[in-house]
Structures are given as C-alpha cells and as structure tokens.
Scaffold this motif. Structure first.
Motif, PDB file in Angstrom:
ATOM      1  N   SER A   7       0.827  -1.206   0.000  1.00  0.00           N
ATOM      2  CA  SER A   7       0.000   0.000   0.000  1.00  0.00           C
ATOM      3  C   SER A   7       0.866   1.263   0.000  1.00  0.00           C
ATOM      4  CB  SER A   7      -0.902   0.026   1.237  1.00  0.00           C
ATOM      5  OG  SER A   7      -1.556   1.268   1.343  1.00  0.00           O
ATOM      6  N   ASN A   8       0.457   2.236  -0.809  1.00  0.00           N
ATOM      7  CA  ASN A   8       1.137   3.530  -0.801  1.00  0.00           C
ATOM      8  C   ASN A   8       0.191   4.634  -0.305  1.00  0.00           C
ATOM      9  OD1 ASN A   8      -0.544   3.865  -2.973  1.00  0.00           O
ATOM     10  ND2 ASN A   8       1.051   4.479  -4.403  1.00  0.00           N
ATOM     11  N   LEU A   9      -0.849   4.256   0.413  1.00  0.00           N
ATOM     12  CA  LEU A   9      -1.840   5.203   0.912  1.00  0.00           C
ATOM     13  C   LEU A   9      -1.201   6.306   1.756  1.00  0.00           C
ATOM     14  CD1 LEU A   9      -4.781   6.138   1.330  1.00  0.00           C
ATOM     15  CD2 LEU A   9      -4.848   4.615   3.321  1.00  0.00           C
ATOM     16  N   GLN A  10      -0.340   5.944   2.693  1.00  0.00           N
ATOM     17  CA  GLN A  10       0.291   6.944   3.565  1.00  0.00           C
ATOM     18  C   GLN A  10       1.106   7.944   2.749  1.00  0.00           C
ATOM     19  OE1 GLN A  10      -0.380   7.370   6.735  1.00  0.00           O
ATOM     20  NE2 GLN A  10      -1.678   5.556   6.768  1.00  0.00           N
ATOM     21  N   TYR A  11       1.783   7.443   1.738  1.00  0.00           N
ATOM     22  CA  TYR A  11       2.589   8.309   0.868  1.00  0.00           C
ATOM     23  C   TYR A  11       1.697   9.260   0.070  1.00  0.00           C
ATOM     24  CZ  TYR A  11       5.964   9.789  -2.648  1.00  0.00           C
ATOM     25  OH  TYR A  11       6.773  10.534  -3.466  1.00  0.00           O
ATOM     26  N   GLU A  12       0.613   8.739  -0.487  1.00  0.00           N
ATOM     27  CA  GLU A  12      -0.306   9.569  -1.258  1.00  0.00           C
ATOM     28  C   GLU A  12      -0.945  10.639  -0.376  1.00  0.00           C
ATOM     29  OE1 GLU A  12      -0.667   9.679  -4.534  1.00  0.00           O
ATOM     30  OE2 GLU A  12       0.857   8.109  -4.661  1.00  0.00           O
ATOM     31  N   LEU A  13      -1.301  10.278   0.849  1.00  0.00           N
ATOM     32  CA  LEU A  13      -1.868  11.262   1.778  1.00  0.00           C
ATOM     33  C   LEU A  13      -0.869  12.383   2.052  1.00  0.00           C
ATOM     34  CD1 LEU A  13      -3.670   8.896   4.322  1.00  0.00           C
ATOM     35  CD2 LEU A  13      -4.751  10.425   2.643  1.00  0.00           C
ATOM     36  N   LEU A  14       0.391  12.028   2.241  1.00  0.00           N
ATOM     37  CA  LEU A  14       1.432  13.032   2.466  1.00  0.00           C
ATOM     38  C   LEU A  14       1.589  13.937   1.248  1.00  0.00           C
ATOM     39  CD1 LEU A  14       3.851  14.251   4.053  1.00  0.00           C
ATOM     40  CD2 LEU A  14       5.259  12.481   2.973  1.00  0.00           C
ATOM     41  N   LYS A  15       1.712  13.342   0.077  1.00  0.00           N
ATOM     42  CA  LYS A  15       1.948  14.112  -1.146  1.00  0.00           C
ATOM     43  C   LYS A  15       0.772  15.026  -1.495  1.00  0.00           C
ATOM     44  CE  LYS A  15       5.054  13.797  -3.586  1.00  0.00           C
ATOM     45  NZ  LYS A  15       6.264  14.604  -3.672  1.00  0.00           N
ATOM     46  N   ASN A  16      -0.439  14.625  -1.138  1.00  0.00           N
ATOM     47  CA  ASN A  16      -1.628  15.409  -1.473  1.00  0.00           C
ATOM     48  C   ASN A  16      -1.973  16.474  -0.427  1.00  0.00           C
ATOM     49  OD1 ASN A  16      -2.078  14.099  -3.925  1.00  0.00           O
ATOM     50  ND2 ASN A  16      -3.181  12.434  -2.901  1.00  0.00           N
ATOM     51  N   ASP A  17      -1.212  16.514   0.668  1.00  0.00           N
ATOM     52  CA  ASP A  17      -1.460  17.506   1.721  1.00  0.00           C
ATOM     53  C   ASP A  17      -0.618  18.746   1.433  1.00  0.00           C
ATOM     54  OD1 ASP A  17      -1.725  19.051   3.994  1.00  0.00           O
ATOM     55  OD2 ASP A  17      -1.528  17.355   5.375  1.00  0.00           O
ATOM     56  N   SER A  18      -1.245  19.764   0.859  1.00  0.00           N
ATOM     57  CA  SER A  18      -0.503  20.964   0.452  1.00  0.00           C
ATOM     58  C   SER A  18       0.019  21.774   1.632  1.00  0.00           C
ATOM     59  CB  SER A  18      -1.385  21.846  -0.440  1.00  0.00           C
ATOM     60  OG  SER A  18      -2.538  22.246   0.271  1.00  0.00           O
ATOM     61  N   SER A  19      -0.431  21.488   2.839  1.00  0.00           N
ATOM     62  CA  SER A  19       0.077  22.207   4.014  1.00  0.00           C
ATOM     63  C   SER A  19       1.437  21.680   4.468  1.00  0.00           C
ATOM     64  CB  SER A  19      -0.931  22.114   5.160  1.00  0.00           C
ATOM     65  OG  SER A  19      -0.969  20.799   5.687  1.00  0.00           O
ATOM     66  N   LYS A  20       1.833  20.517   3.977  1.00  0.00           N
ATOM     67  CA  LYS A  20       3.103  19.908   4.368  1.00  0.00           C
ATOM     68  C   LYS A  20       4.232  20.453   3.499  1.00  0.00           C
ATOM     69  CE  LYS A  20       1.312  16.912   7.304  1.00  0.00           C
ATOM     70  NZ  LYS A  20       1.606  16.861   8.707  1.00  0.00           N
ATOM     71  N   LYS A  21       5.336  20.839   4.134  1.00  0.00           N
ATOM     72  CA  LYS A  21       6.511  21.353   3.423  1.00  0.00           C
ATOM     73  C   LYS A  21       7.593  20.277   3.457  1.00  0.00           C
ATOM     74  CE  LYS A  21       5.295  25.943   4.939  1.00  0.00           C
ATOM     75  NZ  LYS A  21       5.367  26.700   6.179  1.00  0.00           N
ATOM     76  N   ILE A  22       7.642  19.471   2.420  1.00  0.00           N
ATOM     77  CA  ILE A  22       8.586  18.351   2.360  1.00  0.00           C
ATOM     78  C   ILE A  22       9.975  18.877   2.011  1.00  0.00           C
ATOM     79  CG2 ILE A  22       9.165  16.188   1.213  1.00  0.00           C
ATOM     80  CD1 ILE A  22       6.118  15.881   0.646  1.00  0.00           C
ATOM     81  N   ILE A  23      10.937  18.554   2.863  1.00  0.00           N
ATOM     82  CA  ILE A  23      12.335  18.920   2.614  1.00  0.00           C
ATOM     83  C   ILE A  23      12.997  17.842   1.763  1.00  0.00           C
ATOM     84  CG2 ILE A  23      14.596  19.293   3.673  1.00  0.00           C
ATOM     85  CD1 ILE A  23      13.082  20.383   6.126  1.00  0.00           C
ATOM     86  N   LYS A  24      12.770  16.584   2.150  1.00  0.00           N
ATOM     87  CA  LYS A  24      13.338  15.455   1.402  1.00  0.00           C
ATOM     88  C   LYS A  24      12.462  14.247   1.637  1.00  0.00           C
ATOM     89  CE  LYS A  24      17.594  13.034   0.371  1.00  0.00           C
ATOM     90  NZ  LYS A  24      17.969  13.508  -0.937  1.00  0.00           N
ATOM     91  N   GLU A  25      12.248  13.477   0.582  1.00  0.00           N
ATOM     92  CA  GLU A  25      11.480  12.229   0.692  1.00  0.00           C
ATOM     93  C   GLU A  25      12.023  11.245  -0.323  1.00  0.00           C
ATOM     94  OE1 GLU A  25       8.972  11.422  -1.886  1.00  0.00           O
ATOM     95  OE2 GLU A  25       8.725  13.346  -2.841  1.00  0.00           O
ATOM     96  N   GLU A  26      11.880   9.990   0.028  1.00  0.00           N
ATOM     97  CA  GLU A  26      12.380   8.918  -0.838  1.00  0.00           C
ATOM     98  C   GLU A  26      11.441   7.733  -0.705  1.00  0.00           C
ATOM     99  OE1 GLU A  26      14.942   7.687  -3.649  1.00  0.00           O
ATOM    100  OE2 GLU A  26      15.488   9.446  -2.472  1.00  0.00           O
TER     101      GLU A  26
END
Length: 175
Positions: free
Chosen positions: A94-113
């Motif tokens: 499942s990639n649900l957690q990843y999709e939730l993170l990527k679709n949350d525009s309030s999150k400022k991702i510095i680095k992800e892999e």
C-alpha cells in the motif's frame, strides 16, 4: 614510543567523533533518508514486544505503550515521543500513507524517498515543521511512524524508526 601512538590514536578517535557530531542538518537528512531506505531493503528485525494485536521490534533505550486508539502506539526514547500508526486494512504494498502526504498541500517536504522491495512499498520523509523543528515520517505499507524532532540525530532517528516500522507484524485473530 608506545605513548606517542596511543596519544595519536586517541586524537584520531576524538577527531572522528567530533566530525560525526558536526554534521549539518542537511547532511543528517540526506544520510538518514538514504539509510532508512537501506534498512527497508534488509531483513526486518524479529519482534521482541507484543502490544495488543501488534508484534514489533523495539530497540534498546526505547519504550512502547498502547494508546486509547487501538491503531496507535506511543514509543518513547528519553524525552522524544513517536507515534506508531497501524492501519490493519492496508497491505504491504500500500502507498496510501505516501499519497496522503503528497496530497497535503500544508506539508513542506524537505526530502522524501520511496522504496519498493520484495512486494512492499515504503518511504521516508523529512518535513519542515517550524523554524527549529522537523517532522520525521517513515512508512511501510499500512504502518507509519512519525515524530517532531530538533535538528539533532535526525539520521539515527530515521534509521531506528524504519527498523521499528519494518518489524511490525499484525497478529491474526484466532477463530
């Protein structure tokens, strides 16, 4: 002569220790995300704790306890607190957690892999939380662990978090 070698060895060891402590936040993040990916691809640690329907590996120095929500466990190490979330309905791929993170525009991702290995999907991410803190997230399938962290030992925290997440096994209900 032996004394000079002993002194030289001690100085080298001290230099390596101080150099390791002096990593920038960016170096810690880069190292931590890459190391978490490596941990994901290794054989998971064997569980050493059972909490409710969850078996997991808890590294030395960490404590774990149930929360009121059956899907969450609280893991602590000294003053640091981590939340381990287990979605019992999600499979290893499942990639649900990843999709939730990527679709949350309030999150400022510095680095992800992201990583896919042996039928499992996972990721690690470092997010900007505020001026002096970061949100660290690792996930494997339906299991996610997160914490809010200062800028110290980010690399080791990500490794420990992925080690824990990869070890999680949900116990089957006996019928």
């Amino acid at each position: 002569m032996k004394r000079k070698w002993l002194l030289a060895s001690a100085c080298c060891a001290l230099l390596f220790t101080l150099t390791g402590c002096g990593k920038t936040v960016e170096e810690q993040i880069d190292t931590g995300v890459a190391s978490a990916q490596t941990v994901f691809e290794e054989n998971p640690q064997q569980p050493n704790k059972t909490i409710g329907k969850i078996e997991l590996y808890v590294p030395s120095g960490y404590d774990v306890k149930e929360s009121e929500d059956l899907n969450n466990l609280i893991i602590t190490q000294g003053e640091e607190s981590y939340i381990l979330f287990v979605n019992y309905q999600e499979k290893e791929d499942s990639n649900l957690q990843y999709e939730l993170l990527k679709n949350d525009s309030s999150k400022k991702i510095i680095k992800e892999e992201t990583v896919e290995f042996d039928g499992a999907f996972g990721f690690s991410a470092v997010l900007d939380y505020d001026e002096e803190q970061f949100e660290l997230i690792v996930s494997s399938g339906g299991v996610k662990m997160s914490t809010i962290s200062e800028d110290e030992n980010i690399d080791q925290k990500l490794v420990d978090m992925m080690t824990i997440v990869r070890s999680v096994k949900v116990l089957e209900e006996k019928e």
